[in-house]
Scaffold this active site. Structure first.
Site, short mmCIF file in Angstrom:
data_model
loop_
_atom_site.label_atom_id
_atom_site.label_comp_id
_atom_site.label_asym_id
_atom_site.label_seq_id
_atom_site.Cartn_x
_atom_site.Cartn_y
_atom_site.Cartn_z
N ARG A 97 -14.95 -6.00 60.17
CA ARG A 97 -16.26 -5.55 60.69
C ARG A 97 -16.29 -5.53 62.21
NH1 ARG A 97 -19.95 -5.39 56.44
NH2 ARG A 97 -19.83 -7.04 54.89
N LYS B 116 -19.55 10.91 53.66
CA LYS B 116 -18.41 11.50 52.95
C LYS B 116 -18.97 12.55 52.00
CE LYS B 116 -15.68 7.21 52.49
NZ LYS B 116 -15.13 6.25 51.49
N ASP C 41 -21.29 7.31 50.46
CA ASP C 41 -20.13 7.69 49.66
C ASP C 41 -20.65 8.50 48.45
OD1 ASP C 41 -17.41 7.59 48.83
OD2 ASP C 41 -17.75 5.81 47.65
N PHE D 214 -10.89 5.47 52.64
CA PHE D 214 -11.66 4.22 52.77
C PHE D 214 -11.52 3.74 54.20
CE2 PHE D 214 -12.72 -0.23 52.42
CZ PHE D 214 -13.83 -0.18 51.61
N ASP E 97 -16.62 -3.16 56.34
CA ASP E 97 -15.62 -4.17 55.97
C ASP E 97 -14.79 -3.75 54.77
OD1 ASP E 97 -17.66 -4.38 53.92
OD2 ASP E 97 -16.75 -6.28 53.37
#
Ligand code: 5GP
Length: 180
Positions: free
Chosen positions: A164, A130, A102, A151, A158
């Site tokens: 998950r 990302k 991220d 997200f 998770d």
């Protein structure tokens, strides 16, 4: 599809095909190198177990745990080691196996942490990247898929320890993680 998701981004068969490609590539690049795959707990476990079965050369695996987002969908910024590796990686070819990049801060931290142990090389292999969210300039050697700033959960990833076990990657509805 799970009701908490707004969309499925990557179906199981699509992920499987891409991981097979990555395994084939790593098998060529690391032939004769007996690499150590270091899986970042817990999100990358599903990725690692699939990836390693598509790598046809000898390898070793180890695990590392670092602090994660916890119950929030925002990065906490501060990173600490929760569980360190057990294998001596001095002179070894290391491949960090991570679920998602991220901001890039976790990956940079991991590279720095392992680099002081004098491995022969360190490469990074992530299932999801990302690029628009990167806060630092970070090079990733092997990327499964590039995604936008949503997200995502599933395939090991998770939210609050849930999702998950979903066999696909999907976008979590904002109402699930944003407080009203
Ligand atoms: P970074 O340090 O690159 O900002 O964040 C890396 C970590 O944040 C990942 O290993 C993962 O635990 C978490 N993370 C970042 N984006 C997402 C996301 O979209 N979904 C989930 N489930 N975790 C994420």
């Amino acid at each position: 599809m799970n009701n908490d998701l707004s969309a499925v981004l990557f179906e199981e068969n699509v992920i499987r095909m891409r991981i097979r490609e990555l395994g084939t590539e790593l098998s060529k690049v690391y032939a004769e190198k007996n690499p150590v795959l270091i899986c970042v707990l817990r999100g990358a476990v599903v990725f690692l177990t699939d990836l390693m079965r598509h790598i046809t050369i000898p390898l070793e695996i180890d695990f590392m745990g670092i602090s994660s987002y916890g119950a929030s969908a925002q990065s906490s910024g501060s990173i600490t080691v929760k569980n360190d590796i057990n294998i001596d990686i001095k002179g070894r070819h290391v491949i960090i196996v991570e679920d998602i990049v991220d901001t890039g801060l976790s990956l940079r931290f991991l590279i720095g942490h392992l680099d002081i142990l004098s491995p022969a090389s360190i490469a990074t292999c992530v299932l999801l990247d990302k690029p628009e969210a990167h806060k630092i300039d970070i090079h990733i050697d092997y990327v499964g898929f590039e995604i936008g700033n949503d997200f995502v959960v599933g395939f090991g990833l998770d939210f609050n320890e849930k999702y998950r076990n979903l066999p696909y990657v999907g976008i979590l509805k904002e109402e699930v993680y944003i407080e009203p």
